[in-house]
Design an enzyme around this catalytic site. Structure first.
Site, PDB file in Angstrom:
ATOM      1  N   HIS A 503      -1.407  -2.252  -9.378  1.00  0.00           N
ATOM      2  CA  HIS A 503      -0.683  -0.972  -9.470  1.00  0.00           C
ATOM      3  C   HIS A 503      -1.260   0.058  -8.504  1.00  0.00           C
ATOM      4  O   HIS A 503      -0.528   0.670  -7.712  1.00  0.00           O
ATOM      5  CB  HIS A 503      -0.755  -0.443 -10.913  1.00  0.00           C
ATOM      6  N   GLU A 504      -2.560   0.260  -8.571  1.00  0.00           N
ATOM      7  CA  GLU A 504      -3.166   1.306  -7.745  1.00  0.00           C
ATOM      8  C   GLU A 504      -3.064   0.987  -6.255  1.00  0.00           C
ATOM      9  O   GLU A 504      -2.928   1.894  -5.434  1.00  0.00           O
ATOM     10  CB  GLU A 504      -4.625   1.533  -8.154  1.00  0.00           C
ATOM     11  N   HIS A 507       0.011   2.385  -4.709  1.00  0.00           N
ATOM     12  CA  HIS A 507      -0.158   3.748  -4.187  1.00  0.00           C
ATOM     13  C   HIS A 507      -0.846   3.709  -2.816  1.00  0.00           C
ATOM     14  O   HIS A 507      -0.506   4.478  -1.913  1.00  0.00           O
ATOM     15  CB  HIS A 507      -1.032   4.569  -5.141  1.00  0.00           C
ATOM     16  N   HIS A 510       1.407   2.888  -0.022  1.00  0.00           N
ATOM     17  CA  HIS A 510       2.311   4.024   0.185  1.00  0.00           C
ATOM     18  C   HIS A 510       1.657   5.037   1.137  1.00  0.00           C
ATOM     19  O   HIS A 510       2.317   5.605   2.013  1.00  0.00           O
ATOM     20  CB  HIS A 510       2.631   4.682  -1.161  1.00  0.00           C
TER      21      HIS A 510
END
Length: 714
Positions: A503-504, A507, A510
């Site tokens: 998940h992290e 980011h 991104h």
């Protein structure tokens, strides 16, 4: 979570006057000369005052001293003030270049020191960090107000805004960004109301800092010390050794159980001792009530007053207006629509757990501290699955290299290479350089995996340097996790921890893949109810058959995880989705309701308010408390997600829909990765976010894939 730190426009400031003080009396000249020489020498050794000479301007962590921050902030403030004053006093007609672009390129030193300080304050905090942060908070708020409440500066911004049709699309987007920032800050208020706004902002800055520091203090103070090893039956030898090491490090005898950020605590799934489970849960659920409870009420009231000044009925209305949701009604609609479906599934799970309690000879009603423990037994019963049989297949380094990095190479063609030559802020931190498929360097990535005293709870991503075509900067990003560090031996992860790692890094890519000209709209600087979308998409690659086969290997034998066990993990992953969804929805609704109160609402009992909110929305189900209770709900009260925690569900609609689309297009392949990177990850906030999504999938998202993802429909 994407965590926001103080950036260019938020800093302390003392507007420079054209006049200077008169020289001191002759008797003080020698003393002043010595002071000046001392200051000059200190400046010469302060690495914060100049750009880092390291690759991509990554900070020289090994050379920064605590004493460097105050003078660096001071100089950064002064330099920024001069730049802003030059824009305000410019006699030429306002233009994009002399107003908007000038603001965008101002505050270089202030941005640098702010990013380093506030990131490290969440990673290696101590008394010195906390004192400095407390001193800075009201000054930072005042400086932001000095910029955004200045009528002359706003007049220039507004003049450019009215002529923005003459600009290209990317420049228009930046103009709109600044104009909205000014209006939402109160630039159109009367002088009297601007003075009120300044007071509100200063008080809120102090309250948020106090809340954050109380929460950090709680991680140190709200611990459970066990002196009798027999009470720890159910934990593995490695887990018990870790608790013993934690106690020794804290100067205590026995075994030390520390809390993670959420209401739910990992040890509750394993501890046989029900009395100890209850103690752990109650310590978690009721922490910081005395210290943070009054702050929460005051913050909610002041935020409501701010919203009223700006023409909004509630803070929630104000907070959501510039997000994708637009209105609180749209947020409540999606939360309340999902609530009964989630609760129905959770009650089925609760019935299974109650039956397991009875089967085990228990004569008591299911309580929150029982759920994880007996849910684990239900999983064993239903799926013959035990967490202790899973973790040996999820060794940290293997998951990282052969799981996450492998998947990212398959999807995007990138390669991460260790950079042991770069300084780090803690010995646990890993540094990597990220290379594109053509072997060109994209930027730098740091990973801080382990929990420790002085580090914030939960998991998050942020940046030390933001990508910008204008400034010629490459991204320097980091992920922070809170995996318990074993006393010795390998780090064996839970499946949830594996998911969080993926998940992290969603980011991280991104930020890393940003290809935007202006830093204010680059990388992850998007609406809160969009920014979690890329990270949630990335979660699902951890269960891609090709990926999990590559990393799920026994840490001792190297044998791949048996297919039967893997099938059980994936099937069991659906069990508990009722709990997970109710737990999340409860927290999201608490956040919205706290920020939907009127300015004169009186709340004397925070926990009673929580019960009233959950009852109102049909979620006051005793065995499942909110994921975060108010007194340690950092997202809502100090983390920039006030009236915004709903974003995780809002963006999960996008994530589930997008992942379903990629699955239909062949799944884990570079064609999908390239398209997602081009249409979404590279754009930052430089274009309309919904249009970016439509460019990727060809349509707006629906909730169908979300309900399947959470196992709420077949």
């Amino acid at each position: 979570m994407r965590k926001s730190v103080i950036t260019t426009a938020v800093a302390t400031a003392l507007l420079l006057s054209a006049c200077s003080d008169q020289p001191a009396a002759n008797t003080n000249e020698a003393k002043n000369a010595v002071a000046t020489q001392t200051a000059t020498k200190a400046e010469a050794t302060n690495v914060l005052l100049s750009k880092s000479s390291l690759q991509d301007q990554t900070p020289q962590f090994n050379l920064i001293n605590m004493a460097d921050y105050a003078p660096a902030f001071e100089q950064g403030m002064k330099a920024h003030d001069v730049e802003i004053a030059a824009i305000i006093n410019n006699k030429q007609a306002a233009s994009f270049d002399n107003t908007i672009l000038a603001m965008e390129t101002s505050g270089e030193l202030l941005t640098r020191v702010s990013r380093i300080f506030f990131n490290l304050a969440g990673l290696i905090s101590n008394d010195d960090f906390q004192k400095t942060e407390a001193d800075l908070a009201p000054k930072l708020a005042a400086h932001r107000d000095n910029i955004y409440l200045d009528p002359t500066l706003f007049a220039r911004v507004e003049a450019v805004y009215q002529q923005k049709s003459n600009l290209n699309a990317e420049d228009q987007r930046l103009v709109e960004y600044y104009y909205e920032q000014f209006v939402r800050a109160g630039a159109k208020l009367s002088a009297e109301d601007k003075a009120k706004m300044r007071d509100f902002n200063a008080e809120l800055a102090t309250l948020a800092t106090d809340f954050s520091q109380n929460s950090l203090k709680s991680f140190k103070d709200d611990v459970i010390v066990v002196t009798d090893k027999a009470q720890l039956v159910g934990l593995s030898d490695s887990e018990i050794a870790t608790l013993a090491a934690a106690a020794k490090a804290a100067g205590k005898e026995g075994y030390l159980i520390t809390l993670v950020n959420t209401t739910r605590q990992p040890v509750l799934a394993s501890l046989d001792n029900r009395e100890l489970r209850q103690k752990v849960w109650q310590t978690s659920a009721h922490r910081s009530v005395a210290s943070n409870g009054p702050l929460i009420v005051k913050m909610a009231q002041i935020r409501a007053k701010k919203a009223n000044l700006l023409g909004f009925d509630t803070w929630a209305s104000y907070a959501v207006a510039d997000q994708m949701a637009k209105t609180p009604a749209a947020v409540y609609e999606i939360l309340d629509d999902l609530a009964p479906k989630a609760l129905a599934r959770a009650k089925v799970e609760a019935a299974d757990i109650q039956a397991e309690i009875k089967k085990a000879g228990g004569d008591f009603e299911l309580q929150p501290w029982d759920w994880a423990y007996y849910a684990n037994k239900v999983r064993q019963e239903k799926y013959s699955l035990d967490e202790s049989t899973i973790k040996p297949y999820f060794e940290f380094n293997t998951v990282l290299q052969d799981g996450l990095f492998f998947a990212m190479h398959k999807l995007y063609g990138i390669t991460l290479k260790a950079r042991t030559d770069l300084p780090v802020w803690h010995s646990d931190v890993l540094a990597f350089e990220v290379f594109d498929k053509d072997n060109s360097s994209i930027g730098l990535f740091y990973l801080d995996p382990y929990a420790r005293e002085g580090k914030g709870g939960g998991a998050w991503m942020d940046e030390f340097v933001t990508q910008s075509g204008l400034l010629g900067t490459k991204p320097v990003v980091y992920n922070a996790l809170n995996i318990p560090k074993p006393a010795d031996g390998p780090t064996l992860m839970t499946f949830d921890e594996v998911t969080t790692l993926f998940h992290e890094f969603g980011h991280a890519v991104h930020g890393l893949f940003s290809q935007v000209k202006y830093p204010s709209v680059a990388g992850t600087s998007t609406a809160r109810d969009f920014v979690e979308f890329p990270s949630q998409v990335n979660e699902d690659w951890n269960i891609d058959p090709v990926v999990i086969a590559n990393y799920a290997k026994h840490y001792q034998t190297g044998e791949p995880i048996p297919k039967a066990l893997l099938d059980k993990i994936l099937a069991a992953n659906k069990f508990g989705q009722g709990f997970d969804t109710v737990e999340y929805l409860s927290a999201a609704l608490l956040d919205m309701e706290w920020h939907s109160i009127s300015a004169d609402t009186q709340i004397s009992d925070v926990e009673q308010f929580e019960h009233q909110v959950l009852a109102k929305h049909g979620l006051d189900f005793a065995p499942i408390p909110p994921r975060y209770k108010s007194s340690y709900f950092s997202h809502a009260f100090s983390g920039g997600y006030s009236a915004g925690y709903y974003a995780y569900l809002w963006t999960e609609v996008f994530a589930a829909d997008a992942f379903a689309y990629m699955s239909e297009q062949g799944g884990l392949k570079t064609d999908n990765g390239d398209k997602f990177r081009q249409e979404v990850l590279s754009k930052g906030n430089s274009e309309d976010l919904m249009q970016d999504y439509i460019h990727f999938t060809g349509k707006k998202p629906t909730t169908e894939a979300l309900l399947k993802r959470r196992g709420l429909v077949d």
